[in-house]
Design a protein around this motif. Structure first.
Motif, PDB file in Angstrom:
ATOM      1  N   LEU A   1     112.823   5.730 -77.759  1.00  0.00           N
ATOM      2  CA  LEU A   1     114.245   5.449 -77.524  1.00  0.00           C
ATOM      3  C   LEU A   1     114.726   4.370 -78.496  1.00  0.00           C
ATOM      4  CD1 LEU A   1     116.521   6.322 -75.599  1.00  0.00           C
ATOM      5  CD2 LEU A   1     115.842   4.462 -74.083  1.00  0.00           C
ATOM      6  N   ILE A   2     113.903   3.327 -78.680  1.00  0.00           N
ATOM      7  CA  ILE A   2     114.244   2.252 -79.618  1.00  0.00           C
ATOM      8  C   ILE A   2     114.389   2.828 -81.029  1.00  0.00           C
ATOM      9  CG2 ILE A   2     113.351   0.156 -80.746  1.00  0.00           C
ATOM     10  CD1 ILE A   2     111.932  -0.400 -77.966  1.00  0.00           C
ATOM     11  N   LEU A   3     113.489   3.746 -81.388  1.00  0.00           N
ATOM     12  CA  LEU A   3     113.518   4.341 -82.729  1.00  0.00           C
ATOM     13  C   LEU A   3     114.615   5.398 -82.873  1.00  0.00           C
ATOM     14  CD1 LEU A   3     109.676   4.710 -83.373  1.00  0.00           C
ATOM     15  CD2 LEU A   3     111.213   2.986 -84.331  1.00  0.00           C
ATOM     16  N   GLY A   4     115.278   5.698 -81.768  1.00  0.00           N
ATOM     17  CA  GLY A   4     116.406   6.636 -81.822  1.00  0.00           C
ATOM     18  C   GLY A   4     115.985   8.081 -81.942  1.00  0.00           C
ATOM     19  N   ASP A   5     114.778   8.424 -81.475  1.00  0.00           N
ATOM     20  CA  ASP A   5     114.313   9.803 -81.616  1.00  0.00           C
ATOM     21  C   ASP A   5     113.485  10.210 -80.399  1.00  0.00           C
ATOM     22  OD1 ASP A   5     113.469  12.244 -82.376  1.00  0.00           O
ATOM     23  OD2 ASP A   5     112.488  11.622 -84.225  1.00  0.00           O
ATOM     24  N   THR A   6     114.167  10.790 -79.422  1.00  0.00           N
ATOM     25  CA  THR A   6     113.462  11.187 -78.187  1.00  0.00           C
ATOM     26  C   THR A   6     113.440  12.702 -78.019  1.00  0.00           C
ATOM     27  OG1 THR A   6     115.533  10.922 -76.989  1.00  0.00           O
ATOM     28  CG2 THR A   6     114.016   9.061 -76.934  1.00  0.00           C
ATOM     29  N   THR A   7     113.647  13.432 -79.127  1.00  0.00           N
ATOM     30  CA  THR A   7     113.723  14.895 -78.994  1.00  0.00           C
ATOM     31  C   THR A   7     112.362  15.537 -78.754  1.00  0.00           C
ATOM     32  OG1 THR A   7     113.700  14.916 -81.386  1.00  0.00           O
ATOM     33  CG2 THR A   7     115.804  15.423 -80.342  1.00  0.00           C
ATOM     34  N   GLY A   8     111.294  14.823 -79.141  1.00  0.00           N
ATOM     35  CA  GLY A   8     109.980  15.475 -79.176  1.00  0.00           C
ATOM     36  C   GLY A   8     109.169  15.353 -77.908  1.00  0.00           C
ATOM     37  N   LEU A   9     107.897  15.669 -78.039  1.00  0.00           N
ATOM     38  CA  LEU A   9     106.975  15.643 -76.905  1.00  0.00           C
ATOM     39  C   LEU A   9     105.545  15.537 -77.400  1.00  0.00           C
ATOM     40  CD1 LEU A   9     105.533  18.761 -76.651  1.00  0.00           C
ATOM     41  CD2 LEU A   9     107.900  19.294 -76.210  1.00  0.00           C
ATOM     42  N   VAL A  10     104.669  15.193 -76.453  1.00  0.00           N
ATOM     43  CA  VAL A  10     103.232  15.151 -76.740  1.00  0.00           C
ATOM     44  C   VAL A  10     102.556  16.116 -75.777  1.00  0.00           C
ATOM     45  CG1 VAL A  10     101.168  13.719 -76.800  1.00  0.00           C
ATOM     46  CG2 VAL A  10     103.370  12.729 -77.413  1.00  0.00           C
ATOM     47  N   LYS A  11     101.566  16.850 -76.278  1.00  0.00           N
ATOM     48  CA  LYS A  11     100.956  17.889 -75.448  1.00  0.00           C
ATOM     49  C   LYS A  11      99.435  17.872 -75.634  1.00  0.00           C
ATOM     50  CE  LYS A  11     101.267  22.941 -75.003  1.00  0.00           C
ATOM     51  NZ  LYS A  11     102.077  24.109 -75.371  1.00  0.00           N
ATOM     52  N   TYR A  12      98.725  17.649 -74.556  1.00  0.00           N
ATOM     53  CA  TYR A  12      97.262  17.750 -74.581  1.00  0.00           C
ATOM     54  C   TYR A  12      96.836  19.090 -73.990  1.00  0.00           C
ATOM     55  CZ  TYR A  12      95.264  13.269 -76.062  1.00  0.00           C
ATOM     56  OH  TYR A  12      94.827  12.206 -76.805  1.00  0.00           O
TER      57      TYR A  12
END
Ligand code: NAI
Length: 464
Positions: free
Chosen positions: A382-393
């Motif tokens: 959010l601070i970096l201005g980029d919350t579009t993505g995701l992490v997947k294990y």
């Protein structure tokens, strides 16, 4: 031990350093600039332009929301190209310095095998005979093209041409939605080019996990990039203001895309011509050099590594294979985990992956558990201005062993190493959970994705 190496890319020059460290007398033969495709016309210049294009985009779109007023913003493409050239020059001269520091003889010329123990190098000064005990071929790859009418028209470029355009084109048709296509589309659309990607498969970046490609596709579309999937390219013709690419859509209808430039990026093929391979009996198959588990060709004294043997054509794979081949030449018994190769795509958001994708795991009939953490729950994103993505294990459902990690988001290309290490050490989801991840970082979302395998994220509401 006299070791001759053909090719000074990240495969060849790393092999040269390793062999020299182990005591070999190394001669490296390179016909162009040291550093190969990666340093000169590949990874490094692309990422330099990506950085400039992203910075330009961020100043326009993020400065105001961060409380920064800027005057009129414009992109000086010539200055971006000069910065890129400066970075390349610095790295190339750095590698040249490393060659001297490691007492490696560099011959600028074209190498051709005369026998299983002799290379002839054709240089600007004449020809030179280079006898060797062992040799490593690291001759790389060249861009493939489509055998369609118009593929050789002026204005049709491949990656090298796309990196050295003199001006930002108004429009570009990108043929091939693989890694090069998507990274180049990203650069130019952020600089104002209208991009159309034409891909014959059902999706772009088909080797990546589909769930992490989806957010990037949204961003590309928001940047007004058109993506034509399952679309066949038939021919390219000259048009009044550029070129027209004639295509067949999935429903069989014919249409066309007109653009100032056409970028052809439909893969690369091994660069194995004019090396004298057939003459000395080195076996090849559809241009790629065949090797055994130690990277030995069918001629025992000669090894081959990197793009020229096909497989995964990535700089870091070539370097790793180069180290293995050099060590084997010098009597060691190295081993490589070729099923654990991180792949990185330097768009914004970045993409990365290692190990099995969900589709690959299911195709293999594995019983898996999947944990996904969307970056909208991650403070640093959010601070970096980029919350579009995701992490997947992806984990084995019974043993909880990590099988794959896939990411889309800020610093994804840096963070993927956690997954590579986890898979190589046969770590379980519990192992990831037992390691304290720093806060606030994008990295802590990897631990959240691991929690998500058990449905227990901290920064997402519980799954019902
Ligand atoms: P690629 O293999 O990644 O993608 C080629 C794409 O072209 C595929 O999606 C394929 O389906 C499509 N294609 C093939 N024929 C087509 C046709 N007739 N019409 C429409 N689409 C067609 O190859 P690419 O992008 O050219 O990259 C070459 C190599 O360079 C790859 O091995 C890649 O991994 C490497 N590379 C890696 C980078 C990275 O790691 N960030 C950056 C750039 C290149």
């Amino acid at each position: 031990m006299n070791l001759a190496i053909i090719g000074g890319g990240p495969g060849g020059y790393v092999a040269a350093i390793r062999a020299s460290q182990l005591g070999a007398d190394v001669t490296l033969i390179e016909k162009d600039a040291i550093g190969g495709t990666c340093l000169n016309v590949g990874c490094i210049p692309t990422k330099s332009l990506i950085h400039s294009a992203d910075l330009y985009h961020a100043i326009i779109h993020e400065a105001a929301s961060n409380g920064i007023s800027v005057g009129e913003v414009s992109a000086d493409f010539d200055a971006m190209q000069k910065r890129k050239a400066k970075i390349v020059k610095k790295l190339v001269s750095g590698v040249s310095g490393l060659m001297s520091a490691n007492r490696i003889t560099v011959v600028k010329g074209s190498a051709k095998f005369q026998s299983a123990s002799l290379i002839k190098a054709t240089t600007a000064e004449g020809s030179l005979e280079i006898p060797f005990d062992k040799a490593i071929i690291a001759s790389g790859s060249v861009p493939s093209s489509l055998p369609i009418p118009g593929a050789d028209l002026e204005g049709v470029v491949e990656s090298t041409g796309a990196l050295s355009l003199e001006a930002v084109p108004a429009s570009m048709c990108v043929i091939g939605g693989g890694v090069i296509g998507v990274e180049m589309a990203h650069i130019y659309c952020r600089l104002g080019t209208k991009i159309t990607i034409v891909e014959m498969l059902p999706d772009i970046l088909m080797t990546q996990d589909a769930e992490v490609v989806a957010p990037l596709k949204k961003v590309l579309k928001a940047d007004k990039t058109d993506i034509l999937l399952e679309t066949k390219v038939n021919r390219i013709e000259k048009a009044e203001n550029g070129l027209t690419v004639h295509v067949t859509a999935p429903d069989g209808s014919e249409s066309s895309v007109t653009a100032e430039k056409v970028l052809m990026c439909v893969g690369r093929r091994p660069a194995t011509e004019n090396l004298g391979l057939d003459e000395i009996g080195i076996a090849t198959e559809r241009r790629r050099i065949l090797v055994d588990a130690h990277y030995r060709t069918s001629v025992e004294s000669i090894y081959a590594i990197g793009d020229c043997i096909g497989g995964i054509m990535l700089a870091h794979v070539a370097s790793a294979e180069g180290v293995c081949a050099a060590e084997h030449c010098m009597g060691l018994e190295p081993s490589l985990q070729m099923d654990i190769v991180p792949s990185c795509i330097y768009t914004s958001p970045e993409l990365s992956g290692v190990g099995l994708t969900e589709k690959e795991a299911l195709t293999r009939g594995l019983d898996i558990a999947v944990g996904v953490f969307p970056l909208m729950g991650n403070g640093k994103s959010l601070i970096l201005g980029d919350t579009t993505g995701l992490v997947k294990y992806i984990a084995d459902k019974n043993t909880h062993k990590i099988l794959g990690l896939h990411m889309c988001g800020p610093n994804a290309t840096e963070l993927i190493v956690e997954g590579a290490l986890a898979i190589s050490k046969k770590a379980t989801v519990e192992d990831i959970l037992s390691v304290i991840h720093a806060h606030p970082t994008v990295g802590e979302s990897l631990q959240e994705a691991a929690h998500s395998v058990f449905g227990n994220c901290f920064h997402m509401p519980p799954r019902r």
